[in-house]
Scaffold this active site. Structure first.
Site, PDB file in Angstrom:
ATOM      1  N   HIS A  29       0.791  -1.242   0.042  1.00  0.00           N
ATOM      2  CA  HIS A  29      -0.055   0.107   0.062  1.00  0.00           C
ATOM      3  C   HIS A  29       0.796   1.116   0.075  1.00  0.00           C
ATOM      4  O   HIS A  29       1.195   1.692   1.048  1.00  0.00           O
ATOM      5  CB  HIS A  29      -0.853  -0.048   1.258  1.00  0.00           C
ATOM      6  CG  HIS A  29      -1.988  -1.189   1.596  1.00  0.00           C
ATOM      7  ND1 HIS A  29      -1.235  -2.674   1.616  1.00  0.00           N
ATOM      8  CD2 HIS A  29      -2.978  -1.265   0.981  1.00  0.00           C
ATOM      9  CE1 HIS A  29      -2.336  -3.242   1.719  1.00  0.00           C
ATOM     10  NE2 HIS A  29      -3.225  -2.852   1.309  1.00  0.00           N
ATOM     11  N   HIS A 277      -4.157   3.012  -3.139  1.00  0.00           N
ATOM     12  CA  HIS A 277      -4.434   2.334  -1.906  1.00  0.00           C
ATOM     13  C   HIS A 277      -3.540   1.385  -1.771  1.00  0.00           C
ATOM     14  O   HIS A 277      -2.743   1.109  -1.065  1.00  0.00           O
ATOM     15  CB  HIS A 277      -5.854   2.242  -1.628  1.00  0.00           C
ATOM     16  CG  HIS A 277      -6.013   1.385  -0.498  1.00  0.00           C
ATOM     17  ND1 HIS A 277      -6.083   1.591   0.757  1.00  0.00           N
ATOM     18  CD2 HIS A 277      -6.359  -0.046  -0.640  1.00  0.00           C
ATOM     19  CE1 HIS A 277      -6.162   0.490   1.688  1.00  0.00           C
ATOM     20  NE2 HIS A 277      -6.302  -0.502   0.654  1.00  0.00           N
ATOM     21  N   GLU A 429     -18.494  -5.214  24.093  1.00  0.00           N
ATOM     22  CA  GLU A 429     -17.685  -6.380  24.302  1.00  0.00           C
ATOM     23  C   GLU A 429     -16.290  -6.352  23.539  1.00  0.00           C
ATOM     24  O   GLU A 429     -15.113  -6.521  23.824  1.00  0.00           O
ATOM     25  CB  GLU A 429     -18.213  -7.742  23.851  1.00  0.00           C
ATOM     26  CG  GLU A 429     -19.347  -8.028  24.905  1.00  0.00           C
ATOM     27  CD  GLU A 429     -20.729  -7.253  24.716  1.00  0.00           C
ATOM     28  OE1 GLU A 429     -20.838  -6.711  23.591  1.00  0.00           O
ATOM     29  OE2 GLU A 429     -21.718  -7.568  25.382  1.00  0.00           O
ATOM     30  N   HIS A 490     -28.820 -17.179  23.959  1.00  0.00           N
ATOM     31  CA  HIS A 490     -27.862 -17.078  25.187  1.00  0.00           C
ATOM     32  C   HIS A 490     -27.102 -18.471  25.246  1.00  0.00           C
ATOM     33  O   HIS A 490     -26.407 -18.210  26.225  1.00  0.00           O
ATOM     34  CB  HIS A 490     -28.587 -16.577  26.209  1.00  0.00           C
ATOM     35  CG  HIS A 490     -28.805 -15.057  26.333  1.00  0.00           C
ATOM     36  ND1 HIS A 490     -29.421 -14.472  25.240  1.00  0.00           N
ATOM     37  CD2 HIS A 490     -28.603 -14.166  27.126  1.00  0.00           C
ATOM     38  CE1 HIS A 490     -29.551 -13.195  25.501  1.00  0.00           C
ATOM     39  NE2 HIS A 490     -29.115 -12.605  26.626  1.00  0.00           N
TER      40      HIS A 490
END
Ligand SMILES: Cc1ncc(C[n+]2csc(CCOP(=O)(O)OP(=O)(O)O)c2C)c(N)n1
Ligand SMILES: [Mg+2]
Length: 684
Positions: A29, A277, A429, A490
Site C-alpha cells: 500500500h 491505496h 464487548e 444465550h
C-alpha cells in the site's frame, strides 16, 4: 542544507522507501505512506519521547498505526531512527529492529518488514494492526493503563509513568464499530494521554467515501467528549506540530485530530484515487513521482546519509536525554520507594510477586456445590489483593459474571478515580477485549468478562491477543445451557470449538470449584499466552478429591479423575465443565454393574495437546477404543479423542428456552443416557 530542506528530504525518504518497497514486493500500500510521511516524520522526529536505543523503556510515548496497511510508514521510521531490536526476554540485541535489507524484502518470509505491523515480531511495534479499528481500540486500553500506572506509582516529584499514546487511523478504522465503542469509552473516561490522528482522505478501496461514509465525524467525536482539532493540509508540518502541542496541553479529554490528506500525494495519475491505496504505482509512475519530489528518478531504496543524521539529532538525542533523565529519576525512586520499584520491575518482565497464590481457596466436597462463576469470583478477589497490578472488569455483566472485586479499597476505575481496579466497559464487548489487550501490552495483568455467547462479539480482539502472545484473560460465564430460560440466543454451542481453533489461545472449561482454582493457578503463570475461562452459571457439585484425583491435574489439560477398580479400563468417559459430574455419576453406576470404566476430566484440549505423548497415552490409552465424550457444546472436533468407535453426547443443534432440567432431558445430558450410550459403545 537548510532545516526546511532537511525536513523535506527526510519526508521524501519515507515516501520513496515506501514506494520502492511496495514496487519490489509487487504488493502493498504505497498511497497512504506517501500522504502521511510528513505526519509520521513530525511525530517521531519532533514530538515523541522515544529512545531508539531502548524501544521498551517503560515511560516512552507509544505509537500505534491503526491503519496497518500503511506499514511502510512504520518500517521506514523504525529504520531511519535506528531503533534497536529486543528479544522475548526483554534483552536489547544491539542490532537494528528493521534494516534496509528488511525493507528491500518487504512482505517476504522472515523479513522484519512484514505486510502489517506485528507486535512480538518487530521491536518498536506497540500492537499488531491490520484488522481495521483494532489499533485505535487497543490504544484506549493503553491509555487506561497509563492512567492506572500513573495513579499507583507516580509520587510527588516522581512522574514515573507520564507517557502519551498516539494512534494514526484512516476511514476504515473510523467506520469499524469497535472504534466507536472504544472512542465512546475513552471520552467517558476522559483519557487525556490519548491522541488519535485521523487520515481524512475520502478514499477507501471501493473509491470515494461519498458512497459509504458521509457523517460529520467532527460532530461525532465532539459528542463523545473528545477535543477535536483539524489540520487542513497534511504537508504542513508546523501546523501538525502545533496541533500535537494542543493535545499535550489538553486536560480531561482525549484529542482527535482530523488531518486532511491526499492519498498517493505527488503521483500525477493516482493521487486522490483508490488506485493509490493497495497496489504498486508501477515503474513509469514512480519516475514521475520521484521527479515531482525532486528525487533521483532511478534511485532505489535511497537513504541520504544526512537523513540518518537528522533523525539521530532529532528523536535520537531527545529520546536518549528523556530516557537518561528517567533512568536517573527511577534510580532515586528505587531508593525512596523500593517496594514500588520492585513491583514495576516484576511487572515489566511479566513476573508475579512472591506468594501471589497465597490464600487461594480449597473447596470441600459438596454434592450441591458452587457455580463456576462463584468460585471464580472468590479466586479473583484473592488474586487481585495478592497481585497489585491484576485488575479487570466486565461488559456490564459483573453481577452475573461474579467478577466484581469487592474487597475494601478495590475501587472503580473512573476519570476521577484512575486507581480503581474494577473496570466498567459498558456494553462494548469488542472494545473491552481490545482494551484488555491494551492493558496487557502495558504490562498490567488484565481480565475482561461477559457471557460466553458474547465472546463472538469480542472474537477479533481475542484472536489478536493470541497472535500478539499477550497473557490477556477472558472470563466467560454462562458457558452452556445453564442459562436455560434465556434460550438459544444465550446458549453457546459452537463457541468452545471455535476458540479451541485459535492457535496459542488456552481455553479452559473447569469441572468444579477446585478445577476453577487450578485453572487460575495455571493461567496466572502464563506470560505469552492468552486464556479463555468458560465457567458455569449453575452450581456444580464439588467433587470429593479424597475419593477422586486431585484438581491439580488441570495443569495437564486432562487427567484421570476416576479409574476402573484395579486400573486397566475397558471404557473411557471424557467430559469437561458441567458434564464432569455427570460423567462421574454414570461412572459410579457402570462400575457397580461391573464395567471397568474410567473418567477423564478434560478442561483444556490445548494444554493436553502440549503434554508428552507418554502422558497423553497414559490418560487415553490407545488400546481402549470404547470412549464416550460428554460436553454441552458442538460435537465438532471430538473425533480426535474418541476415535472411530466412540460417541459424543453433545449439541447438534441450537438449544432452546426452558428450565435447565428440561433441557438436560431434551438434549440427553442425563446419567441414564450416558450409561446407555456407554453400553452401546462397549457392545460394538
Ligand atoms: C476489519 C477489516 N476489514 C477490511 C480490511 C481490508 N482493508 C484494508 S485497507 C481497506 C480500506 C481502508 O480504507 P482507509 O482506512 O481509508 O485507508 P486508506 O486507503 O485511506 O489508506 C480495507 C477495506 C481490513 N484490513 N480490516
Ligand atoms: Mg481513506
Amino acid at each position: 542544507m537548510t532545516k526546511e530542506e532537511l525536513d523535506q528530504l527526510s519526508i521524501n525518504t519515507i515516501r520513496t522507501l515506501s514506494i520502492d518497497a511496495v514496487q519490489q514486493a509487487n504488493s502493498g500500500h504505497p498511497g497512504t505512506p506517501m500522504a502521511l510521511a510528513p505526519l509520521v516524520y513530525t511525530l517521531w522526529n519532533r514530538v515523541m519521547r522515544f529512545d531508539p536505543e531502548d524501544p521498551i523503556w517503560p515511560d516512552r510515548d507509544r505509537f500505534v498505526l491503526s491503519n496497518g496497511h500503511a506499514s511502510m510508514l512504520l518500517w521506514s521510521v523504525l529504520h531511519l531512527t535506528g531503533t534497536k531490536a529486543v528479544d522475548a526476554e526483554y534483552e536489547r540485541l544491539g542490532e537494528p529492529s528493521v534494516s534496509l535489507d528488511d525493507i528491500r524484502h518487504f512482505r517476504q518470509l522472515d523479513s522484519k518488514a512484514p505486510g502489517h505491523p506485528e507486535y512480538h515480531w518487530v521491536s518498536g511495534v506497540e500492537t499488531t494492526t491490520g484488522p481495521l479499528g483494532q489499533g485505535v481500540a487497543t490504544s484506549v486500553g493503553m491509555a487506561i493503563g497509563q492512567k492506572w500506572l500513573a495513579d499507583r506509582y507516580n509520587r510527588p516529584g516522581f512522574e514515573i509513568f507520564n507517557y502519551s499514546i498516539y494512534a494514526v487511523c484512516g476511514d476504515g478504522c473510523m467506520m469499524e464499530g469497535v472504534a466507536s465503542e472504544a472512542a465512546s469509552l475513552a471520552g467517558h473516561l476522559g483519557l487525556d494521554s490519548l491522541c488519535w490522528i485521523y487520515d481524512n482522505n475520502y478514499i477507501t478501496i471501493e473509491g470515494n467515501t461519498r458512497i459509504t461514509f458521509t457523517e460529520d465525524i467532527a460532530a461525532r467525536f465532539l459528542g463523545y467528549g473528545w477535543n477535536v482539532l483539524r489540520v487542513g493540509d497534511a504537508n504542513d508540518i508546523d501546523r501538525i506540530q502545533q496541533s500535537l502541542e494542543v493535545f499535550a496541553r489538553t486536560k480531561g479529554r482525549p484529542t482527535f485530530i482530523i488531518l486532511d490528506s491526499h492519498i498517493g500525494y505527488g503521483s500525477p495519475n493516482k493521487q486522490d484515487t483508490s488506485a493509490a491505496h493497495g497496489e504498486p504505482l508501477g515503474e513509469d509512475e514512480i519516475r514521475l513521482v520521484k521527479k515531482n519530489y525532486g528525487w533521483p528518478e532511478d534511485a532505489k531504496f535511497l537513504v541520504p546519509k544526512e537523513v540518518y543524521a537528522h533523525f539521530s539529532e532529532g528523536i535520537g538525542t531527545r529520546g536518549a536525554q528523556a530516557r537518561g533523565k528517567w533512568m536517573e529519576l527511577f534510580g532515586a525512586y528505587r531508593e525512596k520507594y523500593p517496594e514500588l520499584a520492585t513491583e514495576i520491575d516484576q511487572m515489566q518482565r511479566r513476573e508475579l510477586p512472591a506468594n501471589w497464590d497465597r490464600g487461594l481457596p480449597l473447596f470441600a466436597a459438596d454434592p450441591k456445590g458452587i457455580a463456576g462463576r462463584e468460585a471464580s469470583g472468590k479466586v479473583l478477589n484473592i488474586l487481585a489483593q495478592n497481585i497489585p497490578w491484576f485488575l479487570g472488569g466486565s461488559a456490564d455483566l459483573a453481577p452475573s459474571n461474579k467478577t466484581t472485586l469487592t474487597y475494601k479499597g478495590a475501587g472503580s476505575f473512573q476519570a476521577d478515580s484512575p486507581g480503581g481496579k474494577n473496570l466498567h466497559f459498558g456494553i462494548r464487548e469488542h472494545a473491552m477485549a481490545a482494551t484488555v489487550n491494551g492493558l496487557s501490552i502495558s504490562k498490567i495483568r488484565a481480565f475482561g468478562a461477559t457471557f460466553f455467547i458474547f465472546s463472538d462479539y469480542a472474537r477479533p480482539a481475542i484472536r489478536l491477543s493470541a497472535l500478539m502472545e499477550l497473557p490477556t484473560i477472558f472470563i466467560f460465564t454462562h458457558d452452556a445451557m445453564g442459562d436455560g430460560e434465556d434460550g438459544p440466543t444465550h446458549q453457546p454451542v459452537e463457541q468452545l470449538i471455535s476458540l479451541r481453533a485459535i492457535p496459542g489461545l488456552v481455553t479452559i472449561r473447569p469441572g468444579d470449584a477446585n478445577e476453577v482454582v487450578e485453572a487460575y493457578r495455571y493461567i496466572m503463570q502464563l506470560r505469552h499466552e492468552p486464556a479463555v475461562l468458560a465457567l458455569s452459571r449453575q452450581p456444580l457439585p464439588t467433587l470429593d478429591r479424597a475419593k477422586y484425583a486431585a484438581a491439580s491435574g488441570v495443569a495437564h489439560g486432562a487427567y484421570v479423575l476416576a479409574d476402573a477398580p484395579g486400573g486397566n479400563p475397558e471404557l473411557i468417559l471424557i467430559a469437561s465443565g458441567s458434564e464432569v459430574s455427570l460423567a462421574v455419576e454414570a461412572y459410579e453406576r457402570l462400575v457397580k454393574e461391573g464395567v471397568r470404566a474410567r473418567v477423564v476430566s478434560m478442561p483444556s484440549w490445548d494444554i493436553f495437546e502440549h503434554q508428552t505423548p507418554e502422558y497423553r497415552n497414559s490418560v487415553l490409552p490407545p488400546n481402549v477404543k470404547a470412549r464416550v465424550a460428554i460436553e454441552q457444546g458442538s460435537t465438532f472436533g471430538w473425533e480426535r479423542y474418541i476415535g472411530e468407535s466412540g460417541r459424543v453426547i453433545g449439541m447438534h443443534t441450537f438449544g432452546a428456552s426452558a428450565p435447565l432440567k428440561e433441557l438436560q432431558k431434551k438434549f440427553g445430558f442425563e446419567p441414564d443416557r450416558v450409561v446407555s450410550v456407554a453400553k452401546e459403545v462397549l457392545a460394538r
